[in-house]
Design an enzyme around this catalytic site. Structure first.
Site, PDB file in Angstrom:
ATOM      1  CD  GLN A  11      -2.899  -0.966   2.419  1.00 37.90           C
ATOM      2  OE1 GLN A  11      -3.850  -0.177   2.365  1.00 37.90           O
ATOM      3  NE2 GLN A  11      -2.649  -1.712   3.490  1.00 37.90           N
ATOM      4  CB  ALA A  60       6.927  -5.183   5.919  1.00 39.19           C
ATOM      5  CE1 TYR A  61       5.771 -14.165   6.320  1.00 31.46           C
ATOM      6  CE2 TYR A  61       4.614 -13.038   8.092  1.00 31.46           C
ATOM      7  CZ  TYR A  61       4.849 -14.179   7.350  1.00 31.46           C
ATOM      8  OH  TYR A  61       4.147 -15.329   7.639  1.00 31.46           O
ATOM      9  CE1 TYR A 125       4.404  -7.148  10.502  1.00 33.48           C
ATOM     10  CE2 TYR A 125       3.173  -6.230  12.350  1.00 33.48           C
ATOM     11  CZ  TYR A 125       3.760  -6.082  11.107  1.00 33.48           C
ATOM     12  OH  TYR A 125       3.713  -4.867  10.476  1.00 33.48           O
TER      13      TYR A 125
END
Length: 301
Positions: A11, A60-61, A125
């Site tokens: 995004q 990013a993951y 995360y």
């Protein structure tokens, strides 16, 4: 200003590409398969070949729940890979801007988090993103780490698009009401990043401009309040709408724990970089209006 953006489909990466012309900048997006943060072997060579005035790591993951079962991959991308990219920026002698997250906090405070509050990630995360912060800071002194939260946009998958999709088929949607945060437009983040970038390039010796900053939309809401505003705005534009049924986090268990308090204090960003993002309601209205118009143009009702 030529900005190398690590990330292509995310995004913020897409918002950076869209907003670049308004800032007199050119955004060069690098993503998989050419540049993969999970494979650090070629990162420095690719970044040096591409060349630019500044590097933004917007990759990013982000699969929060899935990270619980593959923490090594999350750490490779969000931690190790980010550090390698920062080290490459140091070799190139260009500033490095890195995106991080509210998930580095456990959400237990009863006030918005400041940059110097103790970090305590609840899951894999968050731990991987904290590792990335540490790796970036170790890899290059000329860095800015921007923690943000609850990102939405007209691009990719996000909460706003999910709510609009669910409203097409449901009269009522259950949404968590006991987690608080700041819905944040990816376009606003992009505008903020370009301002930070300009500040870094124009004042290379100003250490106050470097370090960790919080960047979210102004104001706070629960996920349920966020959803209710999405449906109100959608209905106003002739789009799908539904009733919101507030539920508790305990009613919607997930593999990864979420912070109950994701509110971030953005005073430091405003004071030092002169950046204050618009209210989340204002930016959300623009995004929903755009999404409804795109749905109408594509024949989706």
């Amino acid at each position: 200003m030529r900005v190398i953006v690590i990330g292509r489909e995310g995004q913020v990466a897409r918002a950076l590409a869209e907003r670049a012309p308004a800032h007199g900048a050119k955004a060069v997006l690098l993503g998989r398969p050419r540049l993969d943060l999970a494979d650090p072997s070629g990162i420095e060579d690719i970044l040096r070949e591409t060349g630019g005035d500044l590097i933004v790591n917007a990759a990013a993951y982000t699969a929060v729940d899935q990270a619980e079962t593959e923490p090594e991959l999350a750490e490779a991308i969000n931690g190790i890979g980010a550090g390698v990219a920062a080290g490459a920026a140091a070799v190139m002698r260009v500033p490095f801007i890195h995106l991080s997250t509210d998930y580095v906090f456990d959400g237990s405070l009863d006030r918005p988090y400041r940059e110097d509050d103790t970090v305590n990630p609840l899951g894999a995360y968050g731990r991987s993103k904290r590792l990335g912060e540490e790796a970036v800071a170790a890899g290059i002194a000329d860095h800015v780490i921007l923690r943000t939260a609850w990102i939405y946009s007209p691009f990719g998958r996000n909460f706003v698009k999910t709510m609009l999709r669910l409203a097409k088929d449901r009269e009522e949607v259950g949404v968590v009401a006991d987690q608080l945060g700041s819905p944040t437009s990816a376009s606003d983040i992009a505008d903020g990043i370009f301002t930070v970038a300009k500040n870094l390039l124009e004042r290379p010796q100003d250490r106050a401009l470097r370090g960790v900053f919080h960047m979210t939309g102004a104001g706070f809401a629960s996920w349920a309040e966020f959803a209710a505003e999405i449906f109100t705005l959608s209905a106003r534009s002739g789009g799908p709408s539904a009733r919101v049924r507030p539920i508790m986090t305990a009613d919607y268990p997930t593999p990864a724990k979420r912070p109950f308090n994701s509110r971030l204090d953005c005073t430091k960003l405003e004071t030092i970089h002169g950046i204050r993002l618009p209210s989340w309601q204002t930016s959300l209205a623009s995004c929903v209006e755009r999404l409804i118009a795109e749905m109408r143009e594509s024949g989706v009702s």
